[in-house]
Design a protein around this motif. Structure first.
Motif, mmCIF file in Angstrom:
data_model
loop_
_atom_site.group_PDB
_atom_site.id
_atom_site.type_symbol
_atom_site.label_atom_id
_atom_site.label_comp_id
_atom_site.label_asym_id
_atom_site.label_seq_id
_atom_site.Cartn_x
_atom_site.Cartn_y
_atom_site.Cartn_z
ATOM 1 N N LEU A 15 -7.165 1.353 0.118
ATOM 2 C CA LEU A 15 -6.795 0.397 1.175
ATOM 3 C C LEU A 15 -8.037 -0.341 1.671
ATOM 4 N N ARG A 24 -2.306 -9.537 8.543
ATOM 5 C CA ARG A 24 -1.329 -8.664 9.182
ATOM 6 C C ARG A 24 -1.153 -7.385 8.375
ATOM 7 N N MET A 25 -1.013 -6.281 9.065
ATOM 8 C CA MET A 25 -0.732 -5.004 8.432
ATOM 9 C C MET A 25 0.521 -4.472 9.115
ATOM 10 N N GLU A 26 1.552 -4.192 8.337
ATOM 11 C CA GLU A 26 2.831 -3.849 8.972
ATOM 12 C C GLU A 26 3.502 -2.711 8.230
ATOM 13 N N GLY A 27 4.042 -1.787 8.984
ATOM 14 C CA GLY A 27 4.716 -0.657 8.385
ATOM 15 C C GLY A 27 6.174 -0.949 8.100
ATOM 16 N N MET A 28 6.741 -0.258 7.095
ATOM 17 C CA MET A 28 8.173 -0.438 6.811
ATOM 18 C C MET A 28 8.792 0.897 6.477
ATOM 19 N N VAL A 29 10.035 1.055 6.879
ATOM 20 C CA VAL A 29 10.815 2.255 6.581
ATOM 21 C C VAL A 29 12.132 1.763 6.001
ATOM 22 N N ASP A 41 0.811 -1.219 0.000
ATOM 23 C CA ASP A 41 0.000 0.000 0.000
ATOM 24 C C ASP A 41 0.843 1.267 0.000
ATOM 25 N N GLY A 53 -3.196 4.410 0.891
ATOM 26 C CA GLY A 53 -4.171 4.530 1.978
ATOM 27 C C GLY A 53 -5.566 4.823 1.465
ATOM 28 N N GLY A 54 -6.417 5.405 2.327
ATOM 29 C CA GLY A 54 -7.740 5.871 1.930
ATOM 30 C C GLY A 54 -8.666 4.776 1.412
ATOM 31 N N PRO A 98 -8.557 3.008 8.004
ATOM 32 C CA PRO A 98 -9.192 1.972 7.181
ATOM 33 C C PRO A 98 -10.388 1.347 7.894
ATOM 34 N N ILE A 150 2.428 -1.514 4.763
ATOM 35 C CA ILE A 150 2.097 -0.091 4.796
ATOM 36 C C ILE A 150 3.382 0.675 4.500
ATOM 37 N N CYS A 151 3.460 1.154 3.271
ATOM 38 C CA CYS A 151 4.672 1.838 2.824
ATOM 39 C C CYS A 151 4.444 3.340 2.750
ATOM 40 N N GLY A 152 3.201 3.735 2.535
ATOM 41 C CA GLY A 152 2.895 5.143 2.422
ATOM 42 C C GLY A 152 1.395 5.342 2.335
ATOM 43 N N ALA A 153 0.976 6.604 2.255
ATOM 44 C CA ALA A 153 -0.445 6.913 2.206
ATOM 45 C C ALA A 153 -0.609 8.242 1.490
#
Lengths: 340, 340
Positions: B231, B274-279, B224, B227-228, B262, B246-249
């Motif tokens: 998603l 699972r929903m997971e953020g990454m940097v 993703d 977002g919005g 969401p 979750i890479c950005g929105a």
């Protein structure tokens, strides 16, 4: 010939379930087939998840059909048996439904009903710490939340059936544990009786301020039973690599407007954190592991089981409503009959 | 004495950044200290993440201060060197900022700037497939998304810098790949040129219908970037044990109203997903691994790099705005100077 009374789903509720969504029926139990037993239901478990089962549509389990006996877990005693795997007088736990008698198979795999040991803990505890809520708490926390000693674990609905076990297990694992619950009695209980480090009363003020005060090192694991504003408040305080266990969203179950998503979900991105759903049935093969560990803690007095017992089968509809109004204190259980 | 022009942050934008949020300054470059080099910046990377860096408040990286040169990645050539680790004529990539010359240290660990090989791919590709977007795509997909051959991978902003590499890498890994992009040109491009299996034009109709048509087996991995609503539409189609990266929105970055969470997040619960953020910066130590693998695919012609080059340092403010209006087609790059 055994007369059996049942609560059946009469209509799909809009918002909070009401009296007319139920039909109380009475029928004669069918004769036992080969491999079947008849169980006299003694206690039934009343759970937030039941609200979801009353809705139409795809979910993790099929909806209860209109006219069907409402699904519920329970414990009971075998009164008649055509199964080599259960004898008269054995105690069983299973998805017996909201009725006075359950008739069904007991096989070697204990697929529909499993034997329980009433000397390990009182019967209602088998619907609580040693039942579905306990299994949910144990596997949700250890398998999805994966707390490490010294981390901060936050749990909402902390005085509820799942929450109280989540917090107590997290304490056993060496974590700082902060509960969120409604009202001073529940908060005092989880701190003074269950040994949580702190509890935030969401009815007394903003949860955000409470989190700031009681989680000075941030939040590493959040076990979410409620969704809504509280989920957002916790998201604002999570640490790097935090784990959020999505176990339920009781604040949203009776919504007639669309579910409100967590506006702070981008905290997952900033913190490389994870939000993951769990459904207890996935862990069925591992229940004995949890029963053994939780049972040992119970017997050692390291953790406690507390039930809120409503007495009388006919009170089922009102008792269920108590859950959504936050009126129960401890795992809500309906007493259907006295143990012999 | 080298004259250096810079874009500095003049004000924190409200909504979309505007001309008055920037200040164009000019100054003489400071003399080189020991271990430092002077890089003539040739290309700058323009990225959605830059919008976040302009906001005040805690995030995964500190905000750009008012009056500070705007942060940006770039590639350039060494014009003067006081470092044993870089020679005049070497090409470097680093966080050079929106300016014509960067002066800073080059050490053995290549912490601030690393040498690149311009024969492996053209310079702009080092800001794309072999740069931050490529690293983001590669590690977000493989480390967080963990796609298995035969699974369905959906990626939004599919014609964007990250999305195009996500989809192409997922194809290399044997997945069914469905993009989401705005307009028929972008959709045609990712299918016909990049080899995606399908692309949904979110401007042409409901994304939900497109997902139903093009993901008949559901969605296993969703990468993703937006977002919005999108998603939410994907959440409604995820499979058991799905992974959402979750890479950005980008749909939410210029909001002046609160971020919309969401609403379908409980699909995570139903599907044990699972929903997971990454940097991307977390993977810095592993960049060489990704550069090697992506570089090999690039040279073999298995994947492509496409850049949208805006020519002229002074066009920085307008070029950045193009990102948020979806006007770029391929990785947006600002050309600052010709390579010698």
């Amino acid at each position: 010939m055994t007369m059996n009374r049942q609560f059946r789903l009469a209509a799909r509720p809009v918002g909070l379930p009401k009296a007319t969504d139920w039909q109380l029926t009475e029928e004669t139990s069918a004769p036992l087939k080969d491999g079947e037993v008849r169980v006299r239901v003694l206690y039934l478990s009343l759970d937030p998840a039941m609200r979801g089962w009353m809705n139409e549509g795809k979910s993790y389990i099929r909806p209860v059909a209109i006219g069907e006996v409402m699904r519920a877990g329970g414990v009971g005693i075998v009164e008649a048996s055509n199964s080599p795997h259960a004898a008269v007088g054995d105690y069983l736990a299973g998805i017996f439904g909201v009725q006075q008698y359950w008739t069904g198979p007991v096989d070697a795999k204990a697929a529909a009903a499993m034997k329980i040991d009433p000397t390990l803990a009182p019967l209602p505890a088998w619907l609580n710490v040693l039942g579905m809520p306990g299994m949910t708490a144990y596997f949700g926390l250890t398998d999805i939340g994966q707390p490490k000693a010294g981390e901060t674990v936050v749990v909402s609905a902390a005085a509820g059936a799942v929450g109280m076990t989540v917090g107590q297990v997290a304490k056993q694992l060496g974590c700082r544990v902060v509960g969120i619950a409604g009202g001073p009695d529940k908060c005092r209980y989880v701190v003074e009786e269950l040994g949580f480090d702190a509890c935030i009363d969401y009815k007394a003020g903003p949860v955000a301020a409470g989190l700031k005060e009681h989680c000075p090192q941030g939040v590493d694991v959040y076990f979410d039973n409620v969704g809504g504003d509280i989920l957002d408040a916790v998201l604002a305080r999570i640490n790097l690599k935090a784990r959020i266990v999505i176990c339920g969203a009781i604040s949203q179950y009776n919504n007639t407007t669309p579910v409100r998503g967590p506006a702070n979900y981008l905290a997952l991105l900033v913190n490389r954190a994870r939000m993951e759903g769990m459904v207890v049935f996935d862990y069925a093969a591992r229940y004995p592991e949890a029963v053994q560990r939780l049972g040992a803690w119970l017997q050692a007095g390291s953790i406690k089981s507390r039930e809120h017992v409503v007495d009388g089968f006919e009170h089922f509809p009102d008792a269920l409503t108590m859950l959504f109004e936050g009126k129960n204190f401890g795992k809500l259980v309906l007493k259907v009959a006295d143990a012999p």
